[in-house]
Design a protein around this motif. Structure first.
Motif, PDB file in Angstrom:
ATOM      1  N   UNK A  38       0.814  -1.220   0.000  1.00 38.88           N
ATOM      2  CA  UNK A  38       0.000   0.000   0.000  1.00 38.88           C
ATOM      3  C   UNK A  38       0.850   1.274   0.000  1.00 38.88           C
TER       4      UNK A  38
ATOM      5  N   UNK B 229      -5.990   8.430 -10.940  1.00 36.91           N
ATOM      6  CA  UNK B 229      -5.124   7.334 -10.528  1.00 36.91           C
ATOM      7  C   UNK B 229      -4.914   6.358 -11.683  1.00 36.91           C
TER       8      UNK B 229
ATOM      9  N   UNK C 191      -2.124   3.071 -12.496  1.00 41.65           N
ATOM     10  CA  UNK C 191      -0.960   2.348 -11.989  1.00 41.65           C
ATOM     11  C   UNK C 191      -0.562   1.245 -12.948  1.00 41.65           C
TER      12      UNK C 191
ATOM     13  N   UNK D  71      -4.594   1.129   0.491  1.00 36.69           N
ATOM     14  CA  UNK D  71      -5.532   0.038   0.211  1.00 36.69           C
ATOM     15  C   UNK D  71      -6.687   0.512  -0.657  1.00 36.69           C
ATOM     16  N   UNK D  72      -7.122   1.767  -0.458  1.00 33.61           N
ATOM     17  CA  UNK D  72      -8.160   2.311  -1.348  1.00 33.61           C
ATOM     18  C   UNK D  72      -7.623   2.359  -2.777  1.00 33.61           C
ATOM     19  N   UNK D  73      -6.358   2.749  -2.925  1.00 44.21           N
ATOM     20  CA  UNK D  73      -5.754   2.832  -4.254  1.00 44.21           C
ATOM     21  C   UNK D  73      -5.582   1.453  -4.890  1.00 44.21           C
ATOM     22  N   UNK D  74      -5.467   0.417  -4.070  1.00 45.54           N
ATOM     23  CA  UNK D  74      -5.297  -0.933  -4.614  1.00 45.54           C
ATOM     24  C   UNK D  74      -6.651  -1.586  -4.884  1.00 45.54           C
TER      25      UNK D  74
ATOM     26  N   UNK E 176      -5.636  -0.547  -8.449  1.00 43.12           N
ATOM     27  CA  UNK E 176      -4.659  -1.377  -9.155  1.00 43.12           C
ATOM     28  C   UNK E 176      -5.277  -2.695  -9.616  1.00 43.12           C
TER      29      UNK E 176
END
Lengths: 267, 288
Positions: free
Chosen positions: A27, A42, A44, B124-127, B133
């Protein structure tokens, strides 16, 4: 000792270890990489490298002042907390008995106490006595930081040979002189290590500050949290997070240069 | 030391500042909070004038509160069980590394604990998020048509808090295992015990202090992790701590105070339970 694990067990064990480090570190790594993205949203991995969101961060008045405020608050609270923790440890170290045990428990308690409840209790108390925001927050963070310094200094004092202090006193130094000229030079690495932990905790602290921040006195973690809640997860948050991590790396590196890495890891 | 000597007075002067701060800004406000929890709400003051037990009665009679407490305990149990199951083998491997390598790995575990939890929750929000992700990768590979909803559930909270708190468990156990005298294991093996028996009857009981402090840290931090729970669990998946927050911002302060003491009581009961099961005191010379 020979390993008690058979080959398949060792493979499973290897996978568990790798997975554990992946979920612990991923993370943070994802956020740092995403912060350097040039895209609007965002993505990635990012298609190329850019500092766009860092410029954006410092352009936002709220973010910039929260960052500065957090740094000042952490410096003040860690120093105040380290002072209190050191005094408490010097007092407790040479005593035994029930009252002393109670004192130790009291000084260590904020370490494991649910922080959000402490924040709420302080909010009620501050409202009743009309405490201004900044000193209120400073004291709250000092209370949370104090146990870290108390613990490291106490451990250091207990490993100290009492004969050294007695020598100082038998040579005619009063208690204050003994503390300043004999004890302090021996325990200052522990004081600095405790200060470091108090700083880091204050700089990232969330659940106590939640109720105690307000206009003109908002910390970076709280600003990040309210931005996430009300404006959604834009990439400026990734930049803010990266700055949070960056400053911590910087300060740990700085203290590590003085007291050594081993002391920080083993506390 | 006899009577009140100057040296003695001076040393009480030493402890006065930390003691005053701890009493005035820690213990005092908590007692005040308890006092407030025994009063009714007021629309103009912080709390009403009349004494009442209604705030506590509400917690025990309302099925909604009961559901939330049950959910909080279930979530915490999952986090405790998984962190022990994953943390123990990891700690075991780390404890057997040579000292220089072990310090480096411990630093790698300590570093995430220094980063603010809001950053780690955001990670974790970004994943896991809709544009995160996992969803973008699965979408690019053509494996899913619409983004999966991975956030905003108790399972997401378990994953998030588990990974945020796991280093505490690993560090606690690894420290105990690393300082353990290996002659105990050698003695067991020379008496004919196999590796599994040695582990179950020697290593595991001797590591009780580390396991206990790991369990306690993980549990206590789970209870009060409001920000992590809100960011990963979303506005609907509430735990006990979310109710405290909601009542505070809704100016239902006496009710919030009562809920805070319910949470503290829960913390005490589970702490006693963990201590009774693990009995860390039976391992000599390991009290920390």
């Amino acid at each position: 000792m020979s390993s008690p694990w058979s080959l398949p067990a060792r493979i499973v064990r290897g996978i568990v270890v790798a997975l554990a480090f992946l979920v612990i570190l991923a993370p943070i790594v994802v956020v740092i990489i995403a912060a350097f993205s040039p895209t609007d949203f965002f993505k990635f991995p990012p298609p190329s490298f850019s500092l766009r969101w860092f410029y954006e961060f410092f352009r936002l008045e709220n973010m910039r002042s929260a960052f500065l405020f957090s740094m000042q608050l952490a410096l003040g609270a860690a120093t105040f907390g380290a002072l209190l923790g050191t005094l408490a440890a010097v007092f407790v170290a040479k005593r035994r008995g029930f009252v002393n045990g109670l004192l130790q428990a009291l000084f260590m308690a904020p370490l494991v106490f649910p922080t959000i409840i402490l924040g709420f209790a302080l909010l009620l108390f501050y409202k009743t006595v009309n405490m201004p925001l900044t000193p209120g927050l400073l004291i709250a963070h000092a209370v949370i930081g104090m146990p870290y310094c108390f613990r490291t200094v106490l451990a250091s004092l207990q490993s100290l040979d009492p004969a050294i202090e007695e020598a100082g006193q038998s040579l005619g130094a009063g208690p204050l002189r003994t503390l300043a000229l004999v004890t302090m030079p021996l325990i200052w690495p522990a004081v600095l290590t405790g200060w470091l932990f108090a700083f880091v905790v204050s700089f990232g602290e969330l659940n106590t500050a939640l109720f105690l921040t307000g206009p003109g006195a908002t910390t970076l973690p709280i600003e990040i949290f309210s931005y996430l809640q009300f404006q959604g997860s834009q990439l400026v948050i990734a930049a803010a997070s990266t700055l949070q991590v960056g400053l911590i790396i910087l300060i740990v590196f700085g203290v590590q240069q003085v007291v050594g890495l081993r002391r920080i890891v083993s506390r | 030391m006899r009577g009140v000597t100057p040296a003695r007075l001076w040393s009480f002067g030493l402890v006065a500042p930390p003691l005053v701060v701890a009493l005035l800004f820690f213990l005092g406000p908590l007692i005040y909070l308890f006092y407030v929890s025994l009063h009714e709400a007021s629309s103009t003051e912080l709390y009403g004038a009349r004494f009442t037990l209604a705030n506590y009665a509400a917690v025990f009679s309302d099925p909604f509160y009961f559901l939330i407490i049950k959910r909080t305990l279930a979530t915490a149990s999952w986090i405790l069980a998984l962190s022990l199951l994953i943390g123990y083998p990891v700690a075991y491997v780390i404890a057997r590394l040579p000292p220089a390598k072990r310090m480096l790995v411990m630093l790698l575990l300590l570093f995430p604990l220094m980063v603010s939890n809001v950053v780690r929750a955001y990670g974790w929000v970004a994943i896991l998020g809709r544009r995160g992700v996992i969803n973008t990768t699965l979408g690019d590979l053509g494996l899913v048509d619409a983004p999966l909803s991975l956030l905003y559930s108790t399972q997401a909270i378990v994953i998030g808090l588990l990974t945020i708190l796991l280093p505490y468990m690993v560090i606690s156990i690894a420290n105990t295992l690393a300082s353990m005298d290996t002659r105990y294991q050698e003695a067991a093996q020379s008496l004919g015990a196999g590796p599994v028996r040695t582990f179950v009857h020697v290593t595991l009981p001797l590591s009780a202090p580390g396991v206990t402090s790991g369990l306690l840290l993980v549990f206590l931090l789970t209870l009060s992790a409001y920000v992590t729970i809100t960011l990963i669990g979303g506005p609907r998946t509430k735990l006990l701590v979310s109710l405290i927050y909601d009542n505070v911002v809704g100016f239902q302060w006496p009710q919030a105070a009562a809920l805070a003491f319910v949470l503290l009581a829960l913390a005490l009961v589970v702490t006693a339970l963990i201590l009774a099961i693990m009995r860390p005191g039976r391992v000599q010379g390991s009290g920390r």
